[in-house]
Design a protein around this motif. Structure first.
Motif, PDB file in Angstrom:
ATOM      1  N   GLN A  23       0.892  -1.108  -0.011  1.00 11.89           N
ATOM      2  CA  GLN A  23       0.032   0.053   0.150  1.00 11.89           C
ATOM      3  C   GLN A  23       0.977   1.264  -0.208  1.00 11.89           C
ATOM      4  O   GLN A  23       0.650   2.215  -0.692  1.00 11.89           O
ATOM      5  N   THR A  28      -3.312  -1.196  -4.295  1.00  8.94           N
ATOM      6  CA  THR A  28      -4.385  -1.397  -3.571  1.00  8.94           C
ATOM      7  C   THR A  28      -4.338  -2.914  -3.081  1.00  8.94           C
ATOM      8  O   THR A  28      -3.959  -3.762  -3.691  1.00  8.94           O
ATOM      9  N   TYR A  70      -7.655  -2.733  10.242  1.00 10.55           N
ATOM     10  CA  TYR A  70      -7.164  -1.470   9.988  1.00 10.55           C
ATOM     11  C   TYR A  70      -6.224  -0.556  10.890  1.00 10.55           C
ATOM     12  O   TYR A  70      -5.797   0.535  10.946  1.00 10.55           O
ATOM     13  N   ASP A  74      -4.029   0.731   5.574  1.00  7.77           N
ATOM     14  CA  ASP A  74      -4.484   2.042   5.227  1.00  7.77           C
ATOM     15  C   ASP A  74      -5.875   1.985   4.744  1.00  7.77           C
ATOM     16  O   ASP A  74      -5.979   1.287   3.710  1.00  7.77           O
ATOM     17  N   GLN A  76      -7.755   3.786   3.162  1.00 10.06           N
ATOM     18  CA  GLN A  76      -8.069   4.344   2.006  1.00 10.06           C
ATOM     19  C   GLN A  76      -7.591   3.565   0.542  1.00 10.06           C
ATOM     20  O   GLN A  76      -7.844   3.773  -0.406  1.00 10.06           O
ATOM     21  N   ARG A  77      -6.504   2.818   1.049  1.00  5.74           N
ATOM     22  CA  ARG A  77      -6.058   1.778   0.044  1.00  5.74           C
ATOM     23  C   ARG A  77      -6.571   0.513   0.181  1.00  5.74           C
ATOM     24  O   ARG A  77      -5.763  -0.570  -0.447  1.00  5.74           O
ATOM     25  N   GLU A  79      -9.336  -2.350  -0.137  1.00  9.70           N
ATOM     26  CA  GLU A  79     -10.794  -2.899  -0.934  1.00  9.70           C
ATOM     27  C   GLU A  79     -11.186  -4.084  -0.137  1.00  9.70           C
ATOM     28  O   GLU A  79     -10.436  -5.400  -0.056  1.00  9.70           O
TER      29      GLU A  79
END
Length: 342
Positions: A23, A28, A70, A74, A76-77, A79
């Motif tokens: 990441q 991703t 988490y 991250d 935000q990166r 899925e």
């Protein structure tokens, strides 16, 4: 990650740290919650068939996974996918097509199946679906690279073959060392109960880390903390790892408090500063051991007593005794309860 228990354990940090490195390089990470495959049970490294979990059990366990993952990844990166998204909706024709991509021989050659068959141990027919289901995960997310422990090598390579059968370029695979559990023998595992959960209280994380065999201290330091240099004294080395792990999971203040509490309880042989209370149905020691959860059966409670693992107000007791209001019962090094009568 198959949610077979509510906690992600610190052994998962090894691969989660690698995902975070990808990441940080701009990639991703696809974190697949195996809410479907957990109901089958991963046979990797198993000498017997896992118990089948219900959908409700799996869903309950999976709820805690996001927050815990988490702590490393991250958001935000990342899925996040559930493999029930594509596996639950498969028709019989879909499953037949998936099974048709490989031979029975290719499945039975995996080491755990081969060993169980050789030893005359049963292999559940449903277990054969596990590598197919995990392999199809790679098809569903069009994986470029799949990461796992060394015990997952068969499953990851199997995924490459299934991707080819579905017209995709096969993923690369990367496997990393497995972290042994508290017993120092088996890999850290939720189903074996030899793990340190990353959301466990600081005192539990510290105490469990201090209980690992000395031979694992350096390995824990390298895989969990990326540390190579440790104090020469084995006890000090293990304390450094325990402190570092609590600091990583809960912060420096919690690490200092957990270390002070451990020192007070075990080095100075004092009771913990906070002790839970129990009002037993009968005022005798075996009843307290059972109802406090220190033993699962009366026979186990008696074994604890015979082995010298039980104390009342700090004094070792080797048989069932009557208890008075306010007595503190301890079992092992970490379990304490204060008896309340009336």
């Amino acid at each position: 990650m198959d949610p077979t228990a509510p906690d992600i354990h610190v052994g998962h940090l090894v691969v989660l740290d690698v995902l975070r490195m990808f990441q940080d390089d701009g990639h991703t990470a696809v974190l697949i919650i195996g809410d479907y495959t957990a109901r089958i049970g991963d046979p990797s490294g198993r000498s017997e068939t896992r118990p089948v979990l219900s959908r409700e059990q799996v869903e309950g366990h999976a709820k805690t996974y996001f927050e815990q993952a988490y702590r490393v990844l991250d958001p935000q990166r990342t899925e996040v996918r559930h493999n029930s998204e594509w596996l639950d909706g498969m028709t019989a024709a879909d499953i037949l097509r998936l099974l048709g991509t490989q031979t029975l021989q290719s499945v039975l050659q995996r080491e755990d199946f081969a060993r169980r068959l050789k030893d005359g141990e049963p292999v559940g027919a449903h277990e054969l679906l596990y590598p197919f289901s995990q392999g199809y995960d790679s098809v569903a997310v069009q994986a470029d690279l799949e990461i796992g422990g060394t015990d997952q090598l068969f499953n990851l390579l199997f995924g490459r073959d299934i991707q080819r059968a579905y017209g995709q370029a096969p993923q690369d695979v990367a496997v990393f060392p497995l972290l042994e559990g508290l017993d120092g023998v088996n890999k850290m595992s939720k189903s074996l109960g030899n793990y340190i959960g990353i959301s466990e209280p600081p005192e539990e994380v510290y105490g469990k880390t201090m209980s690992i065999p000395d031979s694992l201290t350096q390995r824990y330091a390298r895989l969990l903390l990326q540390r190579e240099e440790l104090p020469e004294n084995p006890r000090d080395a293990k304390a450094a790892v325990a402190r570092g792990l609590v600091e990583r999971l809960h912060g420096p203040e919690a690490a200092a408090a957990a270390e002070a509490e451990w020192e007070r309880r075990f080095r100075q042989r004092e009771q913990p500063s906070e002790i839970g209370e129990l009002r037993p149905s009968r005022p005798n020691l075996i009843t307290v051991l059972l109802e406090a959860g220190f033993a699962k059966s009366a026979s186990e409670a008696r074994r604890l007593l015979q082995q010298g693992g039980v104390r009342v107000d700090g004094v070792k007791v080797d048989g069932d005794v009557a208890l008075a209001d306010g007595n503190v019962v301890s079992a092992g090094k970490r379990h304490f309860v204060r008896v309340r009568l009336g």
